[in-house]
Each structure stands twice: as structure tokens, then as C-alpha cells.
Write a protein that holds these residues in place. Structure first.
Motif, PDB file in Angstrom:
ATOM      1  N   HIS A  69      27.818 -30.149  52.962  1.00  0.00           N
ATOM      2  CA  HIS A  69      28.779 -31.047  53.157  1.00  0.00           C
ATOM      3  C   HIS A  69      28.994 -32.350  53.968  1.00  0.00           C
ATOM      4  O   HIS A  69      29.564 -33.111  53.688  1.00  0.00           O
ATOM      5  N   HIS A  73      29.585 -36.326  53.194  1.00  0.00           N
ATOM      6  CA  HIS A  73      30.376 -37.325  54.002  1.00  0.00           C
ATOM      7  C   HIS A  73      29.563 -38.556  54.069  1.00  0.00           C
ATOM      8  O   HIS A  73      30.200 -39.734  54.084  1.00  0.00           O
ATOM      9  N   SER A  94      35.355 -35.417  61.743  1.00  0.00           N
ATOM     10  CA  SER A  94      36.133 -34.680  60.745  1.00  0.00           C
ATOM     11  C   SER A  94      36.932 -33.718  61.555  1.00  0.00           C
ATOM     12  O   SER A  94      36.750 -33.510  62.657  1.00  0.00           O
ATOM     13  N   ASP A 260      37.685 -34.709  52.800  1.00  0.00           N
ATOM     14  CA  ASP A 260      36.991 -34.043  51.867  1.00  0.00           C
ATOM     15  C   ASP A 260      37.345 -34.288  50.324  1.00  0.00           C
ATOM     16  O   ASP A 260      38.624 -34.438  49.993  1.00  0.00           O
TER      17      ASP A 260
HETATM   18 ZN    ZN Z   1      34.581 -32.941  55.507  1.00  0.00          ZN
END
Ligand code: ZN
Ligand code: KG4
Length: 292
Positions: A69, A73, A94, A260
Motif C-alpha cells: 500500500h 502512495h 497518511s 487512498d
Molecule cells: Zn493510504
């Protein structure tokens, strides 16, 4: 509510897949490769995407890659700025992470600094809750702060005297909570924007300071902002000024690629797949990981 998040994913994933294919004007067979996030995140939700992507790749005999993940980003910047290059410093901020990462080419990451407690986005969300702005509240704090006085209260800037590149946000959040506790409902109403602006200034100050220190230490001349908090308007303005003074190129993704999104995961998957890298179908979802 992790269980509910997982169930919502199951309900939505097929309609969203259909919508994405329609919008792109391609069929499942026309997709060259499949990628999905394997973690870190909520396992129930991750398993849904991962299972679908693995099934499609297996069934259609296409390559598959499992994406971290956080790398997603970072990829959001490359998706938005093809001229970014492959070596830069990134401030990844985040709801779950606050990291300074030195990127020395795709797949080569060195963590230079991290939060010792809360993430920056978490602090924004908690302050939003204290001010009654809902969840997640980072964007609402940002909006409210535009009408406030940034110097109204000087909230603490943690670890700024420290030469390490780590962050800490729990003290700042507590300072805001303690301040608000002492106010009457009337006073709070009158001071809301000033509290939001003063909190935001403290949060952004430490992000800027550590980014500048990170640029000095890494000797990089490019800084890329990523993660949901990269949408913060004050952070962008302050870093733009600082980077101009240091002759550093600053990049940040457009707002829709900061928080996201699936496009950034597809972009990271595309990097790896186009270099011939593949994941095994046995790869599983992980809630937590040694970051990146
Ligand atoms: Zn994120
Ligand atoms: O990257 P992201 O969508 O999810 C995680 O991977 O955590 O980041 C979400 C975080 C939330 O904490 C949200 O409040 C924060 O990003 N955020 C902002 C802004 N927009 C979103 N924080 C500050 N200012 C904003 N404009």
C-alpha cells in the motif's frame, strides 16, 4: 469496524470493476496484468481485492503482482508526474503512517524517519473529532483553518530540537484536547477556526522541518509528498516556499491521488509487472508489515 469494511468490499467490488472496465473501454481479457494491495491494512478488506485479482489473473492466464500500500502512495506521484525521475525523498503522510523515505529507484527504499506514536493524519482526525468536525476530518480541519489565526495558540512542536528525522504527534493532540477542555461551548464556537489553524500550523511545521533536514541529510534535490495529508493546503504552501529557497523540486499528486485510491495501486503494479516481476498466487494479505 473491520468486519463491516470487508462486507462492503464484497458488495462493491464487482460493480466497481465493471464500471472501471466500461470507463476504460476494455474487457477483462484486454487487461495485460492484474495487481492488488496485499497490505498493510484491514485484512478482511484486503482479502477481497487480493482474491479477485488473483482469481482473474489465474483464470485469464495474466501476470499478477501484489502491491504494498505504501509503495502505491509513492507511485501516485509517478503517475501524476512522469518527469519526477526514480530517485527522490518522499514524505509519506497518511492516517496510518508518517514516514520520510529515501527512494533510490523503484523497489529500493530506505526509511529515514518515522512517527514514534500517532501518525500525522491520525492527529488531524483526532483534532477534528475534538472540534466536532466528523471523521476522517483532515480536510475539514484544513478548510476551517483557512479562516483562523495560525498564531492564536502556540501548540508544541515535538522533536524539532532533535537531529533525528522522527516525528511525534500524540503530545500535540493532547495539548489541543487539554486546551479545548477548558473552554465553554460558547468560547469553543468562537475559537474553532483559530484552534484549527494553530494546530495545523504546529503539525505542518514539524513535517516541513524534518523534510528539510531529510533533504540535507540525503542530499536529494527532489521531494515528493504522498499520502492523504499531502492534500493539506498549508503543508503544500510551506513546503513550496522552503523548497524554492533550497532549490529543491517539489512534487505532489493531485488531490484525488493523495488519499487512498486504486489508480496508485495499479501504477505500482504496472512498474513491477513491466519489469517482468511477478508475485506468487500464494501471497496472502497482511495487516501489518515491516513498513515497506
Ligand atoms: Zn493510504
Ligand atoms: O492515505 P490516506 O487516504 O489513508 C491512509 O492510508 O491512511 O490518508 C487519510 C488521512 C486521514 O487521516 C485524513 O484526515 C487525512 O489523510 N487528510 C488530510 C487532508 N485530507 C485528508 N489531512 C490534512 N489535510 C487535508 N486536506
Amino acid at each position: 469496524m473491520p468486519e463491516l469494511a470487508g462486507r462492503e468490499h464484497i458488495k462493491r467490488i464487482i460493480p466497481i470493476l465493471k464500471e472501471a472496465l466500461d470507463e476504460a473501454g476494455v474487457t477483462l481479457e484486454g487487461v495485460d496484468g492484474y495487481a492488488a494491495t496485499f497490505g498493510p491494512g484491514l485484512v478482511g478488506a484486503l482479502l477481497v481485492g487480493l482474491s479477485l485479482a488473483k482469481s482473474l489473473a489465474y483464470f485469464l492466464d495474466k501476470p499478477f503482482y501484489a502491491v504494498n500500500h505504501l509503495e502505491g502512495h509513492i507511485a501516485a506521484n509517478l503517475l501524476a508526474h512522469p518527469d519526477l525521475g526514480e530517485t527522490f525523498l518522499t514524505l509519506l503522510v497518511s492516517g496510518g503512517h508518517t514516514l520520510l523515505i529515501d527512494v533510490d529507484g523503484i523497489g529500493h527504499y530506505t526509511i529515514m524517519g518515522r512517527t514514534l506514536d500517532d501518525a500525522a493524519g491520525e492527529a488531524f482526525d483526532k483534532v477534528a473529532k475534538i472540534l466536532g468536525l466528523g471523521y476522517p476530518g483532515g480536510a475539514a480541519v484544513d478548510r476551517l483553518a483557512r479562516n483562523g489565526n495560525r498564531e492564536f495558540i502556540r501548540f508544541p512542536r515535538a522533536l524539532t530540537a532533535d537531529r533525528r528525522l522522527d516525528f511525534s504527534y500524540s503530545g500535540l493532540k493532547t495539548a489541543v484536547a487539554l486546551y479545548v477542555q477548558k473552554l465553554s461551548a460558547d468560547q469553543l464556537q468562537r475559537q474553532m477556526a483559530d484552534i484549527a489553524a494553530s494546530f495545523q500550523e504546529a503539525a505542518v511545521d514539524t513535517l516541513c522541518e524534518k523534510s528539510i533536514l531529510g533533504l540535507r541529510k540525503s542530499k536529494r534535490k527532489t521531494l515528493a509528498l504522498s499520502g492523504g495529508v499531502a492534500a493539506n493546503s498549508r503543508l503544500r504552501v510551506k513546503l513550496e516556499t522552503a523548497c524554492r529557497a533550497l532549490d529543491v523540486r517539489l512534487f505532489y499528486p493531485p488531490l484525488e491521488l493523495c488519499t487512498d485510491n486504486a489508480a496508485m495501486i495499479a501504477a505500482a503494479g504496472h512498474w513491477h509487472l513491466s519489469r517482468g516481476e511477478r508475485s506468487l498466487f500464494g501471497v496472502n494479505a497482511v495487516p501489518y508489515q515491516k513498513v515497506i
